[in-house]
Design a protein around this motif. Structure first.
Motif, short mmCIF file in Angstrom:
data_model
loop_
_atom_site.label_atom_id
_atom_site.label_comp_id
_atom_site.label_asym_id
_atom_site.label_seq_id
_atom_site.Cartn_x
_atom_site.Cartn_y
_atom_site.Cartn_z
N GLY A 1 0.81 -1.21 0.00
CA GLY A 1 0.00 0.00 0.00
C GLY A 1 0.84 1.25 0.00
N THR A 2 0.53 2.17 0.91
CA THR A 2 1.17 3.48 0.90
C THR A 2 2.42 3.56 1.80
N VAL A 3 2.86 2.44 2.33
CA VAL A 3 4.09 2.43 3.13
C VAL A 3 5.28 2.76 2.22
N GLN A 4 6.15 3.63 2.68
CA GLN A 4 7.36 3.97 1.94
C GLN A 4 8.58 3.82 2.84
N MET A 5 9.52 3.00 2.38
CA MET A 5 10.74 2.73 3.15
C MET A 5 11.93 2.60 2.20
N ASN A 6 13.12 2.56 2.81
CA ASN A 6 14.33 2.18 2.08
C ASN A 6 15.11 1.23 2.98
N VAL A 7 16.24 0.73 2.51
CA VAL A 7 16.95 -0.26 3.30
C VAL A 7 17.58 0.34 4.56
N LEU A 8 17.85 1.64 4.57
CA LEU A 8 18.29 2.29 5.79
C LEU A 8 17.21 2.15 6.86
N ASN A 9 15.96 2.43 6.50
CA ASN A 9 14.84 2.33 7.44
C ASN A 9 14.66 0.91 7.95
N ILE A 10 14.69 -0.07 7.04
CA ILE A 10 14.45 -1.45 7.44
C ILE A 10 15.62 -1.99 8.26
N ALA A 11 16.85 -1.58 7.93
CA ALA A 11 17.99 -1.97 8.75
C ALA A 11 17.86 -1.40 10.16
N SER A 12 17.36 -0.16 10.27
CA SER A 12 17.16 0.46 11.57
C SER A 12 16.06 -0.24 12.35
N ILE A 13 14.98 -0.59 11.68
CA ILE A 13 13.88 -1.34 12.34
C ILE A 13 14.42 -2.66 12.88
N THR A 14 15.25 -3.33 12.09
CA THR A 14 15.85 -4.59 12.51
C THR A 14 16.77 -4.38 13.70
N ALA A 15 17.54 -3.30 13.65
CA ALA A 15 18.45 -2.98 14.75
C ALA A 15 17.68 -2.70 16.03
#
Length: 544
Positions: free
Chosen positions: A415-429
């Motif tokens: 849907g309207t979620v917008q992310m990049n790998v910096l964001n997902i790496a941070s979420i994982t961290a």
């Protein structure tokens, strides 16, 4: 091209050098002035042509334009394009702004209507000259009003790094020179780490003077866009570099560079969870837009890390609690399904997470009783949307408020979620450490900036369950194959496949951690998360 035409300035006089044909500068220009040479277009002598440009038209139009450009004849060059105003200014600035005193342009063989070429130029500034060689290309199209073959104008024709807002300059650089080093003092250069090129340009522009660096004399692209650094093309006189300490780890960065080269359209970021220090950032292609930090895409099921945290916090699930994973699930008239239509039946929620069951998550949305809850969880716990100050330009993610089926799509990273790998790496961290630590490349002490802070940490019980589910994903779930070679005392993962409109194959996403290193990767049209992005993340984690 068959004729091997070259256009050049020799001793201040522009000439045309041709191999294999008798073709002089005078005849070249007759086509523009109405004579009988190649490309003749006498007014009223022939009807307006239509349809695709022919091979001969492509060849002659390219020759004429390149000759005019090399000769510094900005007005003539401009009239050979479909945007005379912008083209004329750019060609004039090539000589006056970039200080090009000599240019030899060699066309290559046309591919359809596109003609590649190489430029061997000399830049002269305050009596000192330096060579400048590069490649670019142009495309010939038919003029809409005249029917003539014209160069389809783009600033990148003049130089591939030149954009609409950019300008070529030769003179003192606007920023002081820097010697960027990794966390252990290893020098970071564009030559050794190509993906760091855009990063180093921005770091230099922002911190050059703060590190005591002095500017040199350069030919550069002045970006003209806020937040976009100037790009150095030729260094005439080295400036005095200031030493800039970064958080990058040269070994992890090298692994990231190698990993993204395996896939066109790949990006990866690695972060130290306990501090937020960025250990690596890499993109393929390496030059240009920093997709890893500035991209905006749906991250697919990697966002289920946040969704699972929300459901655990709300008390709607427990890792070992049985939940339903049917083949399909509906929310407000919108039907969702699992990859290839699989179903697990009634299984522990940790199993649905590890196997990335979309429907198990969708079926719980109604019980949350707040369609905007996911965005709040992402912001208040994981720091998404808090105006990160990493040291360079970055996008810190977005989960806008939605309702009904669109809100449901967000739960599975669509849907309207917008992310990049910096964001997902941070979420994982954050999932690994339990508290959001804003990612950064240079210390905040260097410029006094303030780091973003999330409102609260993950509750201990939620963090333990979330890590247990990510551990299961890495050992016997969808991430097991990719993570099999990753060591460490503790490791976890989450896969994602993001469906993007117009693409036959989904984008491949993968997030993982091993001890105190977290990473996320995306491969455009890479399919399942574990197949393409997974090995990229694994390679980076093993290097840490």
């Amino acid at each position: 091209m068959r004729s091997g035409v070259k256009v050049a300035i020799v001793g201040g006089v522009f000439v045309v050098v041709a191999s294999g044909v008798g073709y002089g500068g005078y005849n070249l220009w007759q086509g523009i002035n109405g004579g009988s040479g190649v490309g003749t277009r006498s007014a009223g002598a022939e009807e307006k042509r239509s349809g695709p440009v022919t091979g001969d038209e492509v060849e002659s139009a390219a020759k004429e334009f390149l000759a005019a450009w090399a000769a510094g004849e900005s007005d003539r060059a401009a009239q050979l394009t479909n945007n005379p105003v912008e083209a004329g200014h750019a060609v004039l600035n090539y000589r006056e702004g970039a200080k090009v005193s000599r240019a030899e342009i060699t066309p290559g063989k046309a591919v359809g209507a596109t003609v590649p070429f190489t430029v061997s130029a000399t830049v002269t500034y305050e009596g000192q000259s330096k060579p400048w060689t590069y490649s670019s290309e142009l495309t010939v199209v038919r003029g809409l009003t005249t029917g003539r073959p014209l160069v389809d104008w783009k600033p990148a024709v003049i130089h591939p790094k030149l954009t609409k807002d950019g300008t070529l300059r030769t003179g003192e650089a606007k920023a002081g020179a820097v010697k960027a080093v990794d966390r252990k003092g290893v020098e970071l250069t564009k030559e050794r780490f190509p993906s760091l090129g855009p990063v180093l340009d921005q770091l230099r522009e922002k911190y050059g003077t703060k590190t005591g660096g002095e500017p040199g004399i350069e030919t550069f692209v002045e970006s003209g866009t806020e937040g976009v650094a100037d790009s150095t093309l030729v260094t005439h006189v080295q400036g005095k570099p200031g030493r800039l300490q970064t958080t990058i780890d040269a070994n992890v960065q090298a692994a990231a560079e190698r990993a993204v080269k395996q896939h066109p359209g790949a990006s990866v970021v690695a972060i130290k969870p306990s501090t937020g220090e960025v250990r690596a950032v890499a993109n393929n292609p390496a030059a240009g837009f920093n997709t890893a930090f500035e991209g905006k895409q749906a991250p697919g099921s990697t966002l289920k890390i946040v969704t699972a945290a929300l459901l655990l916090e709300k008390g709607l699930v427990k890792a070992d609690q049985v939940t339903e994973c049917p083949k399909n699930a509906m929310y407000y008239g919108r039907t969702f399904h699992n990859l290839k239509g699989f179903e697990l039946g009634n299984v522990p929620f940790s199993r649905s997470f590890a196997k990335s069951c979309n429907t198990a998550f969708i079926k719980l949305i109604d019980d949350v009783r707040d369609d905007s809850a996911l965005g709040k969880e992402a912001r208040n716990v994981f720091g998404i949307g808090l105006d990160w100050k990493t040291g360079i330009t970055s996008f810190d993610g977005s989960i806008p408020e939605e309702t009904g089926g669109e809100a449901a799509a967000q739960y599975i990273g669509q849907g309207t979620v917008q992310m990049n790998v910096l964001n997902i790496a941070s979420i994982t961290a954050t999932a690994k450490y339990g508290t959001f630590k804003q990612p950064f490349l240079v210390s905040k002490e260097l410029d006094g900036r303030t780091f973003a802070e999330a409102a609260r940490s993950l509750p201990n019980s939620v963090g333990r369950q979330l890590r247990a589910m990510m551990r299961a994903t890495a050992t016997n779930g969808t991430g097991a194959k990719a993570m099999a070679s990753v060591g460490g005392n503790d490791k976890g993962a989450k896969t994602g496949s993001a469906e993007v409109g117009g693409q036959a194959t989904s984008n491949s996403w993968f997030a993982g951690y091993s001890d105190d290193l977290a990473a996320a990767a995306v491969v455009q049209e890479g399919g399942h998360g574990g197949d393409s992005a997974g090995p990229v993340v694994a390679s980076v984690l093993k290097a840490g």
